[in-house]
Design a protein around this motif. Structure first.
Motif, PDB file in Angstrom:
ATOM      1  N   UNK A 173      -2.080 -37.416 -11.521  1.00 53.27           N
ATOM      2  CA  UNK A 173      -2.590 -36.208 -12.158  1.00 53.27           C
ATOM      3  C   UNK A 173      -3.909 -35.726 -11.559  1.00 53.27           C
ATOM      4  N   UNK A 174      -4.732 -36.664 -11.084  1.00 54.28           N
ATOM      5  CA  UNK A 174      -5.982 -36.250 -10.463  1.00 54.28           C
ATOM      6  C   UNK A 174      -5.754 -35.392  -9.207  1.00 54.28           C
ATOM      7  N   UNK A 175      -4.747 -35.668  -8.358  1.00 48.43           N
ATOM      8  CA  UNK A 175      -4.529 -34.781  -7.202  1.00 48.43           C
ATOM      9  C   UNK A 175      -4.285 -33.331  -7.574  1.00 48.43           C
ATOM     10  N   UNK A 176      -3.642 -33.070  -8.708  1.00 49.05           N
ATOM     11  CA  UNK A 176      -3.421 -31.676  -9.119  1.00 49.05           C
ATOM     12  C   UNK A 176      -4.755 -30.990  -9.369  1.00 49.05           C
ATOM     13  N   UNK A 177      -5.631 -31.711 -10.108  1.00 48.04           N
ATOM     14  CA  UNK A 177      -6.952 -31.137 -10.397  1.00 48.04           C
ATOM     15  C   UNK A 177      -7.730 -30.909  -9.102  1.00 48.04           C
ATOM     16  N   UNK A 178      -7.658 -31.877  -8.189  1.00 45.18           N
ATOM     17  CA  UNK A 178      -8.405 -31.749  -6.931  1.00 45.18           C
ATOM     18  C   UNK A 178      -7.871 -30.610  -6.075  1.00 45.18           C
ATOM     19  N   UNK A 179      -6.567 -30.415  -6.052  1.00 43.00           N
ATOM     20  CA  UNK A 179      -6.005 -29.305  -5.287  1.00 43.00           C
ATOM     21  C   UNK A 179      -6.492 -27.968  -5.810  1.00 43.00           C
ATOM     22  N   UNK A 190      -0.594 -24.341   0.102  1.00 44.26           N
ATOM     23  CA  UNK A 190      -1.209 -24.816  -1.137  1.00 44.26           C
ATOM     24  C   UNK A 190      -0.182 -24.907  -2.252  1.00 44.26           C
ATOM     25  N   UNK A 191       0.708 -23.904  -2.338  1.00 43.00           N
ATOM     26  CA  UNK A 191       1.778 -23.969  -3.339  1.00 43.00           C
ATOM     27  C   UNK A 191       2.717 -25.136  -3.050  1.00 43.00           C
ATOM     28  N   UNK A 192       3.027 -25.355  -1.776  1.00 39.14           N
ATOM     29  CA  UNK A 192       3.890 -26.487  -1.421  1.00 39.14           C
ATOM     30  C   UNK A 192       3.267 -27.816  -1.781  1.00 39.14           C
ATOM     31  N   UNK A 193       1.924 -27.940  -1.560  1.00 42.35           N
ATOM     32  CA  UNK A 193       1.243 -29.179  -1.929  1.00 42.35           C
ATOM     33  C   UNK A 193       1.335 -29.430  -3.434  1.00 42.35           C
ATOM     34  N   UNK A 194       1.153 -28.378  -4.220  1.00 45.58           N
ATOM     35  CA  UNK A 194       1.299 -28.537  -5.677  1.00 45.58           C
ATOM     36  C   UNK A 194       2.725 -28.956  -6.037  1.00 45.58           C
ATOM     37  N   UNK A 197     -10.439 -23.629   5.324  1.00 44.26           N
ATOM     38  CA  UNK A 197     -10.081 -24.482   6.449  1.00 44.26           C
ATOM     39  C   UNK A 197      -8.783 -24.050   7.109  1.00 44.26           C
ATOM     40  N   UNK A 198      -8.250 -22.934   6.688  1.00 46.98           N
ATOM     41  CA  UNK A 198      -7.057 -22.406   7.316  1.00 46.98           C
ATOM     42  C   UNK A 198      -5.771 -22.781   6.624  1.00 46.98           C
ATOM     43  N   UNK A 199      -5.858 -23.406   5.462  1.00 49.54           N
ATOM     44  CA  UNK A 199      -4.664 -23.731   4.701  1.00 49.54           C
ATOM     45  C   UNK A 199      -4.114 -22.455   4.098  1.00 49.54           C
ATOM     46  N   UNK A 201      -9.326 -25.565  -3.789  1.00 50.37           N
ATOM     47  CA  UNK A 201      -8.549 -24.473  -3.198  1.00 50.37           C
ATOM     48  C   UNK A 201      -9.394 -23.552  -2.326  1.00 50.37           C
ATOM     49  N   UNK A 202     -10.591 -23.120  -2.771  1.00 48.72           N
ATOM     50  CA  UNK A 202     -11.394 -22.251  -1.866  1.00 48.72           C
ATOM     51  C   UNK A 202     -11.729 -22.939  -0.555  1.00 48.72           C
ATOM     52  N   UNK A 203     -12.118 -24.210  -0.619  1.00 47.79           N
ATOM     53  CA  UNK A 203     -12.439 -24.921   0.619  1.00 47.79           C
ATOM     54  C   UNK A 203     -11.225 -25.057   1.521  1.00 47.79           C
TER      55      UNK A 203
END
Length: 675
Positions: free
Chosen positions: A249-255, A272-276, A265-267, A259-261
């Motif tokens: 659950x922590x990775x969701x919060x961190x993503x 970003x949606x795929x990572x979620x 960085x070119x993401x 998100x701005x950073x």
């Protein structure tokens, strides 16, 4: 030793898996399709957004979604093939466990083999299959998700990878302590269940012997032990939940927070949606299944395998059958009494040494439903037994079995309680013994209120089904005495009660007793002698002589009645018991009557019905048997004039024409269960 056992089980498991390398390879091949499915779950939607919908090319977006759907279908096909591979891995384990259990059962006569075959082997099989599925799923799902994150944008791994690894490491660190706590909890639970299995069949005798406080304390210790084990297990369970929160659950919060950073960085937005999608649809469910499956089922599998393979101190999940004596149950110490399990506790409790009252006084004559006490001086001893307005019913809507009963017995009284079945005789003894609590009224024994430890120490109950434990005859007889009993005292008690012939046949007081070889009457003689030797002044015989012949019954009752300061209450089932008693209490379900035998014959119609009444008829000729058996020698099974009998024998005090069969006192009323 425990550490060696812990190392033995993993080594066996590793050898088992290495011997099935082909099955493991096939399992890995089919599981690889799940890796592709997981990879496409995040990568496909990301490409559909970045290369398709966000660029105004819906056809490209739909094509990528179609590819993702095809990957899901292939993954489902691979999962279906995985079940066959898991079965090829699990069934040999089950077969080996069955062979081991059967081999040990045949070799050692292990009584737990049936439980091992019918329950524990199946638990091991199902749990092992579940562990293989969740462990395999997490490994290949994590591989597909991490590969997809790297393919989308390497910075995504910096956000998702560390908390995922931390959660898995934390969970792995809790596995061994969690398994130990799980096993400790199961052992505590088994100990409590075994204790209750011993105690519950003997609740009547525990109450009768006044051992409630000691048994409750022993039971409480086991309950507390299980509670401590459950709390320890729960504390480690908190860490398991924490590992799930950190890794899934922590990775969701961190993503979301980074998100701005990430965009800087070119993401891309699609990445970003795929990572979620990877975290929420793949990693979190897989980690949750791993934590719950491996954390609980893994501990259970470890415990069961140790028992089935003999690596645990408890074989096949069971303890060696034992019988527990009442005092052992209070201290948590189990005394090995080989023999028939499930017997009730002994009739009585170990009494503390106390003076026996020596005063003898008769109770006063009756009222209809009350027996008044003789007024005595303040120095007079308290009544041996006193009931004041006692009422009891087996339910709020039931008719009272005992209704407003008043009864007072002075020390030294011999009382017989008679009445038809269901009149409340056994209910009365249960109330006096403290097995039942009256709805109204009070009961005292020796001046002490029932229930209570003082009252329990002042009476001993001998029920109809006598309990004899494996051990020597002397151990059985001396059990209710806290102090060593001299051999001459035991011999004198055996002679008085009528046990001496049985003792001689068994080989003396030191001979071992096998309860299964004794008849019901012989067990009653042992229990009666045991109670005779106790310090309890009040003896309650609830049909405790029903399996004895009339002569032996008379001898035993007279012995109890002659005990110095002893008071005897007998639930009578023969007329002779009522004749021998100082007083008789008649219970017929509607009212009671109290008095001597001859007095009640004159004043109580229910008592006359029980004893058997007759009206003389004219005899014009020499009496003959009513029914001739046709015996050639003219010997007929009918009592002649002047004979006196008992129980189910014919009783005659005049011509045969006046013969009446008084029968068993239990048959004098309506049928039904005795109260």
């Amino acid at each position: 030793m425990t550490g060696a056992r812990s190392r033995t089980l993993p080594a066996r498991g590793l050898r088992f898996l290495l011997a099935r390398r082909r099955v493991l390879l096939r399992l890995a091949v089919w599981s690889a399709l799940e890796t592709g499915q997981t990879f496409l779950i995040g990568y496909g939607p990301a490409r559909a957004l970045d290369a398709g919908f966000l660029r105004g090319r819906p056809d490209v977006g739909l094509a990528w979604l179609a590819v993702t759907g095809l990957g899901v279908l292939l993954g489902a096909y691979g999962t279906a093939r995985v079940y066959a591979a898991v079965a090829a891995l699990v069934e040999p384990l089950r077969d080996r466990l069955v062979e081991r259990v059967v081999s040990r059962g045949v070799r050692t006569g292990d009584a737990g083999s049936l439980s091992g075959l019918t329950q524990q082997v199946e638990i091991a099989r199902d749990t092992f299959a579940g562990l293989v599925m969740v462990s395999r799923s997490f490994v290949f799902t994590a591989a597909g998700a991490l590969a997809g994150l790297f393919a989308l944008a390497p910075p995504l791994l910096l956000v998702v990878g560390p908390p995922l690894a931390a959660g898995v490491v934390l969970f792995a660190a809790t596995l061994r302590p969690l398994a130990r706590r799980q096993e400790a909890f199961l052992v505590a639970d088994e100990a409590l269940a075994g204790h209750l299995g011993t105690v519950c069949p003997g609740l009547r005798d525990i109450t009768a012997t006044g051992a409630e406080a000691r048994i409750a304390a022993a039971t409480g210790e086991r309950v507390e032990a299980e509670l401590r084990a459950a709390r320890a297990l729960a504390r480690w369970g908190v860490l398991r939940v924490a590992s799930l929160a950190i890794g899934g659950q922590l990775p969701i919060v961190l993503l979301l927070a980074t998100a701005p950073w990430l965009l800087a960085q070119g993401v891309t937005t699609g990445a970003l949606v795929g990572a979620l999608a990877y975290v929420t649809q793949s990693l979190l469910p897989a980690l949750r299944n791993l934590v719950h499956g491996l954390g609980t089922s893994g501990s259970r599998l470890t415990v069961v395998l140790r028992r089935l393979t003999g690596d645990s101190g408890v074989v096949a999940g069971r303890e060696t059958p034992t019988h527990t004596r009442p005092d052992d149950a209070t201290t948590g110490r189990r005394t090995r009494l080989p023999g028939k399990p499930g017997g009730p506790f002994l009739q009585g409790a170990r009494r503390g040494a106390q003076d026996r009252p020596t005063a003898h006084a008769d109770a006063d004559p009756p009222g209809r439903n009350a027996v008044p006490a003789r007024a005595g001086s303040p120095a007079a001893p308290p009544p041996a037994l006193s009931l004041t307005s006692v009422t009891f019913a087996y339910g709020p809507a039931s008719t009272p079995v005992v209704d407003g009963l008043d009864l007072t017995l002075a020390p030294g009284t011999h009382l017989a309680v008679v009445g038809p079945s269901g009149a409340g005789k056994s209910t009365l003894t249960a109330l006096v013994a403290g097995l039942l609590a009256p709805d109204r009224g009070t009961i005292t024994v020796g001046g002490h209120t029932v229930p209570g430890p003082e009252a329990a120490a002042a009476r001993v109950l001998i029920p109809q089904e006598a309990y004899v434990f494996d051990g020597t005859l002397a151990e059985n007889l001396a059990y209710l005495r806290p102090d060593p009993v001299p051999e001459e005292d035991m011999l004198a008690a055996a002679e008085a009660v009528g046990l001496a012939p049985l003792a001689d046949r068994l080989g003396g007081l030191g001979a071992r007793v096998d309860p299964a070889t004794l008849s019901a009457g012989e067990r009653q003689l042992v229990a009666l002698t045991r109670a005779f030797l106790s310090y309890a002044p009040l003896a309650l015989l609830d049909e405790a002589t029903c399996h004895l012949d009339p002569e032996t019954e008379e001898r035993a009752e007279r012995a109890f009645a002659a005990r110095p300061g002893g008071t005897l209450v007998v639930v009578a089932h023969r007329i002779s018991s009522a004749r021998r008693a100082d007083r008789v209490l008649v219970m017929d379900g509607r009212s009671t009557a109290y008095g001597g035998h001859e007095e009640l014959l004159r004043s109580s119609a229910p008592y006359r019905d029980l004893v058997g009444s007759w009206t003389p008829v004219p005899c014009r000729r020499r009496s003959e048997p009513a029914l001739t058996l046709g015996d050639a020698d003219r010997v007929d099974a009918v009592a002649g004039p002047g004979l006196a009998g008992d129980g189910r024998h014919v009783v005659a005090h005049g011509p045969v024409g006046q013969v009446q069969a008084p029968g068993d006192l239990r048959d004098g009323g309506s049928l039904g269960r005795e109260g």
